[in-house]
Design a protein around this motif. Structure first.
Motif, PDB file in Angstrom:
ATOM      1  N   ASP A  22       0.852  -1.290  -0.108  1.00 61.59           N
ATOM      2  CA  ASP A  22      -0.157   0.036  -0.141  1.00 61.59           C
ATOM      3  C   ASP A  22       0.969   1.314   0.015  1.00 61.59           C
ATOM      4  O   ASP A  22       0.657   2.245  -0.729  1.00 61.59           O
ATOM      5  CB  ASP A  22      -1.071   0.072   1.163  1.00 61.59           C
ATOM      6  CG  ASP A  22      -2.133  -0.971   1.084  1.00 61.59           C
ATOM      7  OD1 ASP A  22      -2.253  -1.685  -0.068  1.00 61.59           O
ATOM      8  OD2 ASP A  22      -2.357  -1.379   2.411  1.00 61.59           O
ATOM      9  N   LEU A  23       1.952   1.185   0.725  1.00 65.79           N
ATOM     10  CA  LEU A  23       2.989   2.359   0.834  1.00 65.79           C
ATOM     11  C   LEU A  23       3.558   2.634  -0.454  1.00 65.79           C
ATOM     12  O   LEU A  23       3.722   3.802  -1.093  1.00 65.79           O
ATOM     13  CB  LEU A  23       3.877   2.307   2.012  1.00 65.79           C
ATOM     14  CG  LEU A  23       3.360   2.282   3.412  1.00 65.79           C
ATOM     15  CD1 LEU A  23       4.355   2.090   4.403  1.00 65.79           C
ATOM     16  CD2 LEU A  23       2.670   3.696   3.743  1.00 65.79           C
ATOM     17  N   ALA A  24       3.874   1.589  -1.078  1.00 66.62           N
ATOM     18  CA  ALA A  24       4.588   1.733  -2.299  1.00 66.62           C
ATOM     19  C   ALA A  24       3.519   2.142  -3.475  1.00 66.62           C
ATOM     20  O   ALA A  24       4.191   2.894  -4.348  1.00 66.62           O
ATOM     21  CB  ALA A  24       5.187   0.157  -2.714  1.00 66.62           C
ATOM     22  N   ARG A  25       2.461   1.605  -3.402  1.00 70.91           N
ATOM     23  CA  ARG A  25       1.487   1.980  -4.432  1.00 70.91           C
ATOM     24  C   ARG A  25       1.256   3.636  -4.058  1.00 70.91           C
ATOM     25  O   ARG A  25       0.974   4.280  -5.422  1.00 70.91           O
ATOM     26  CB  ARG A  25       0.107   1.282  -4.334  1.00 70.91           C
ATOM     27  CG  ARG A  25      -0.765   1.356  -5.539  1.00 70.91           C
ATOM     28  CD  ARG A  25      -2.095   0.608  -5.213  1.00 70.91           C
ATOM     29  NE  ARG A  25      -1.736  -0.757  -5.431  1.00 70.91           N
ATOM     30  CZ  ARG A  25      -1.700  -1.665  -4.266  1.00 70.91           C
ATOM     31  NH1 ARG A  25      -1.965  -1.333  -3.034  1.00 70.91           N
ATOM     32  NH2 ARG A  25      -1.353  -2.929  -4.388  1.00 70.91           N
ATOM     33  N   THR A  26       0.822   3.933  -2.888  1.00 75.36           N
ATOM     34  CA  THR A  26       0.702   5.371  -2.817  1.00 75.36           C
ATOM     35  C   THR A  26       1.763   6.290  -3.042  1.00 75.36           C
ATOM     36  O   THR A  26       1.803   7.523  -3.776  1.00 75.36           O
ATOM     37  CB  THR A  26       0.385   5.572  -1.264  1.00 75.36           C
ATOM     38  OG1 THR A  26      -0.616   4.956  -0.988  1.00 75.36           O
ATOM     39  CG2 THR A  26       0.135   7.108  -0.854  1.00 75.36           C
ATOM     40  N   ALA A  27       2.964   5.961  -2.880  1.00 75.28           N
ATOM     41  CA  ALA A  27       4.163   6.729  -3.167  1.00 75.28           C
ATOM     42  C   ALA A  27       4.209   6.827  -4.918  1.00 75.28           C
ATOM     43  O   ALA A  27       4.821   7.833  -5.546  1.00 75.28           O
ATOM     44  CB  ALA A  27       5.409   6.025  -2.658  1.00 75.28           C
ATOM     45  N   ALA A  28       3.928   5.746  -5.405  1.00 73.87           N
ATOM     46  CA  ALA A  28       4.003   5.575  -6.805  1.00 73.87           C
ATOM     47  C   ALA A  28       3.079   6.404  -7.536  1.00 73.87           C
ATOM     48  O   ALA A  28       3.248   7.155  -8.587  1.00 73.87           O
ATOM     49  CB  ALA A  28       3.839   4.161  -7.402  1.00 73.87           C
TER      50      ALA A  28
END
Length: 533
Positions: A22-28
């Motif tokens: 989820d964090l990686a998707r939000t950062a992307a």
């Protein structure tokens, strides 16, 4: 021996991975929003460069010299005029931004003509069920607007409904199972047969959500699952059905899958299990999968009423107490299991009264696996011997305290012949193969929230543990390694899970493994032709 807890990484790893994703998707997504102009200009420059190269390649060789001279003259003029380079860069960036724009056509705001007709057909079919003459402002009426009744909808590539959110009036009897069943049957027929639908009723909000479920994976082979002692993997289900995943191996690939875990032992609320299915549904494969998992920490006694030799690969293996196919052996084995259950209870009770730990042999799990036991039921009555089902009363009634687990697999037509003791104490239920909603409700105690399909792969069905919810189930592929139709990959997967062979005490040499390929021996036949065996 105390039960060792699982490492923390196994119990919290899935949640940490989910949060990391989820964090990686939000950062992307944030980086994409910030760098969107730069991405658009870069894509436009790439397209302009490709167009210029295509133009240069398409120009004849005798005309490339004048073209190159013309381009050089334009560059020189732009460089000499005031603010020429700056204006050239601005024009180039504007052209690149225009060429790099997203040219994907926007999604239509509403359904197309075919989809609109399908939704209108669904609406008209629901009118007789969601309307009454006394309603002054009916939500459902012939010729009415379906847009107010269907809040959201989605279609698949074939034009059929894949998701639908339906509003219905408050006076509809959604608390009655028959009323809900009629609506579910109607939506199933109108939305397209051959697929599996999940129906979620929101009685408080007067909404019904219909979702098409994807098929469960059938490529999961038998393997060592990451489970604790007392946990048995019955199969795998939908990600939304359970809160746990297991790491699985698919050749060289690895991925997580949500399992249906059955917990046995002293603290189990469902210590025994009943599996029901038709011929070819996968009940024998299901029992074979349970046997391979049970042999990791306990002993197994198998009673095969069909006598087809489906469990021959377990003969002589460590932990396998016996595989009985005949009536005499089955009666002897079940009678021994009843006495063993009583012995364990007495030994454990004496140890507790003396303040001691129960003996080790009373704490080792004992599994009784019965495949079609009713096939042997008509023989004892003719010979005046007891029915095998009556010998299961003691293991079923006291098995949880004695560490004895009973698993029975039977066909639909013979379930009533199992006896009241089996049907009462087997609160964990599994149904495999195609079955009607009536049969599913009769075995599981409640109908599933999905619509059963007429054709399913082997090992596909439903599972319910006690009073819990009904889960879709796909049993891991555990074929008979003796079967010639078994693929080499599945054969090796089962062979890797088999316990070692036991050498008899009076044997002078080790017992060869019958599953290994024998050496080729040549012997001359009477007519001089060499025969190989």
């Amino acid at each position: 021996m105390a039960r060792r807890p699982l490492p923390r990484i196994l119990s919290t790893g899935s949640a940490q991975l989910a949060r990391s994703r989820d964090l990686a998707r939000t950062a992307a997504d944030s980086a994409t929003d910030v760098l969107h102009p730069l991405i658009t200009i870069s894509r436009g420059l790439r397209r302009l460069a490709a167009a210029g190269r295509h133009k240069w390649v398409g120009t004849p060789k005798d005309r490339r010299g004048p073209l190159l001279f013309l381009v050089a003259s334009v560059v020189l003029i732009v460089a000499l005029i005031p603010y020429g380079p700056l204006l050239a860069v601005i024009v180039l960036m504007a052209a690149a931004a225009w060429q790099g724009r997203d040219r994907t056509p926007p999604a239509p705001d509403g359904p197309d003509e075919a989809q609109g007709k399908r939704l209108e057909s669904l609406y008209e079919a629901l009118v007789p069920y969601f309307s009454v003459p006394e309603d002054p402002a009916p939500l459902y009426a012939h010729g009415g607007a379906w847009a107010e009744a269907f809040e959201s909808y989605e279609f698949d590539g074939t034009g059929r409904v894949s998701h639908l959110s339906v509003r219905y009036p408050a006076y509809f009897k959604d608390a009655e199972a028959d009323s809900r069943a009629r609506i579910e049957q109607l939506l199933h027929a109108k939305s397209g047969r051959g697929r599996e639908y999940r129906f979620v009723w929101d009685e408080e909000g007067n909404r019904l959500t219909v979702t098409v479920l994807p098929p469960l994976p059938t490529d999961i082979a038998a393997q060592r699952f990451v489970t604790a002692p007392g946990e048995t993997v019955l199969g795998f289900t939908d990600p939304a059905g359970v809160q746990r995943t297991l790491p699985l191996t698919f050749g060289e690939d690895r991925r997580d899958a949500p399992p249906v875990i059955w917990r046995t032992g002293v603290r189990s609320t469902e210590p025994h299990l009943l599996a029901v299915g038709g011929p070819g549904s996968g009940t024998t494969t299901f029992l074979r999968s349970i046997a391979l998992q049970a042999l990791r920490h306990g002993d197994v006694l198998i009673v095969e009423g069909g006598g087809t030799g489906e469990y021959a690969c377990l003969t002589g293996r460590a932990g396998v107490l016996g595989i009985e196919c005949g009536l005499t052996g089955a009666l002897a084995g079940l009678e021994w299991a009843a006495h063993e259950t009583e012995r364990r209870l007495v030994a454990a009770n004496r140890a507790r009264q003396a303040g001691l730990t129960p003996p080790e042999d009373t704490r080792r799990p004992l599994w009784l696996l019965l495949d079609r036991p009713t096939a042997l039921g008509h023989l004892p009555a003719a010979d005046g011997r007891p029915d095998p089902g009556t010998l299961l009363q003691i293991p079923l009634r006291h098995g949880r305290a004695a560490g004895v687990t009973v698993v029975v697999a039977e066909e639909f037509d013979a379930v009533e012949s199992l006896g009241q003791a089996v049907l009462t104490h087997t609160r964990a239920r599994v149904v495999l193969g195609p079955a009607s909603a009536t049969r599913l409700e009769a075995v599981l105690g409640t109908p599933p929230h999905t619509t059963p399909t007429p054709e399913v792969p082997p090992g596909r069905g439903y599972a319910r543990l006690g009073a819990g919810p009904v889960h879709r189930l796909q049993v891991p592929a555990t074929p008979d390694p003796y079967d010639e139709a078994t693929s080499e990959t599945d054969r090796q997967a089962v062979l890797s899970l088999l316990p070692p062979l036991i050498t008899p005490a009076d044997a002078t040499e080790a017992v060869p493994d019958p599953l290994t390929k024998p050496a080729r021996i040549t012997t001359p036949d009477p007519v001089g032709v060499v025969a190989e065996s």
